[in-house]
Design a protein around this motif. Structure first.
Motif, short mmCIF file in Angstrom:
data_model
loop_
_atom_site.label_atom_id
_atom_site.label_comp_id
_atom_site.label_asym_id
_atom_site.label_seq_id
_atom_site.Cartn_x
_atom_site.Cartn_y
_atom_site.Cartn_z
N TYR A 30 0.75 -1.38 0.19
CA TYR A 30 -0.07 0.09 0.02
C TYR A 30 0.64 1.43 -0.11
N GLY A 34 -0.69 4.73 -1.63
CA GLY A 34 -1.09 5.34 -0.48
C GLY A 34 -0.62 6.95 -0.19
N THR A 51 -5.14 5.28 2.01
CA THR A 51 -5.55 4.82 0.76
C THR A 51 -7.11 4.99 0.28
N GLU A 53 -10.19 3.55 -1.21
CA GLU A 53 -10.76 2.07 -1.39
C GLU A 53 -11.99 2.06 -2.13
N LYS A 61 -4.12 2.79 6.40
CA LYS A 61 -3.64 1.61 6.33
C LYS A 61 -2.39 1.60 7.29
#
Length: 147
Positions: A30, A34, A51, A53, A61
Motif C-alpha cells: 500500500y 497511498g 488509501t 478504497e 492503512k
C-alpha cells in the motif's frame, strides 16, 4: 506541530511504519499507492498512510507514533487532520487493526465504531505470528467513522 505530506522516498520512514505493520512486504502493498503524512514536532513524532478504497472509503492503512511519544495526542492529531483534509471527498474513514485491547480503545476514542471482522487475517497473510502486548493476533477488526 506541523503535518506534511510525503511525496517521495517514503521508505525513509520504514522504521516508524514497521511499528504499526511489522512485515515490510505488507507495507509494500500500500505504501506507493497511498498518501503519506508525517507529524513533526521538533522532529518526526508520527506518520500515517491512507488509501482510496473506492465507494467513498478512505482507509487508514498505517498510523504509528514514536514509542517515547505515545499517549501525547499525536495519533489523535493525525486522525483529526485526516478528517479535516478529506471531508467532502470521502464519506467514511476506515481502519483495519488487530482485535486487541491495546489498539481498539484508541480508535474508539477517535470516533470509530466496529464495522466487520476478517477471520484469520494475520495467520493467513503474515509469514510469522504477530503479537500485540503479548497477545497473538489472529483476526482483523475493521472500524469506521464518518468523515
Amino acid at each position: 506541530m506541523v503535518i506534511r505530506k510525503v511525496e517521495t522516498d517514503k521508505k525513509q520512514y520504514l522504521d516508524l511504519l514497521l511499528l504499526a505493520d511489522e512485515q515490510e512486504d505488507m507495507i509494500d502493498r500500500y505504501l506507493e499507492r497511498g498518501t503519506m503524512y508525517v507529524l513533526e514536532d521538533d522532529g518526526v513524532k508520527a506518520e500515517c498512510v491512507v488509501t482510496d478504497e473506492g465507494d467513498g472509503i478512505l482507509e487508514l492503512k498505517n498510523i504509528a507514533v514514536e514509542p517515547d511519544f505515545q499517549g501525547r495526542g499525536y495519533g489523535k492529531a493525525l486522525v483529526d487532520f485526516l478528517i479535516r483534509t478529506y471531508r467532502g471527498q470521502y464519506t467514511v474513514l476506515q481502519v483495519g487493526t488487530g482485535d486487541s485491547p491495546a489498539t481498539i480503545p484508541f480508535y474508539q476514542s477517535c470516533g470509530f465504531r466496529r464495522h466487520h471482522l476478517v477471520k484469520n487475517f494475520f495467520t493467513d497473510h503474515y509469514d510469522h505470528p504477530i503479537y500485540e502486548c503479548g497477545i497473538p493476533l489472529v483476526d482483523m477488526v475493521y472500524l469506521q467513522r464518518e468523515i
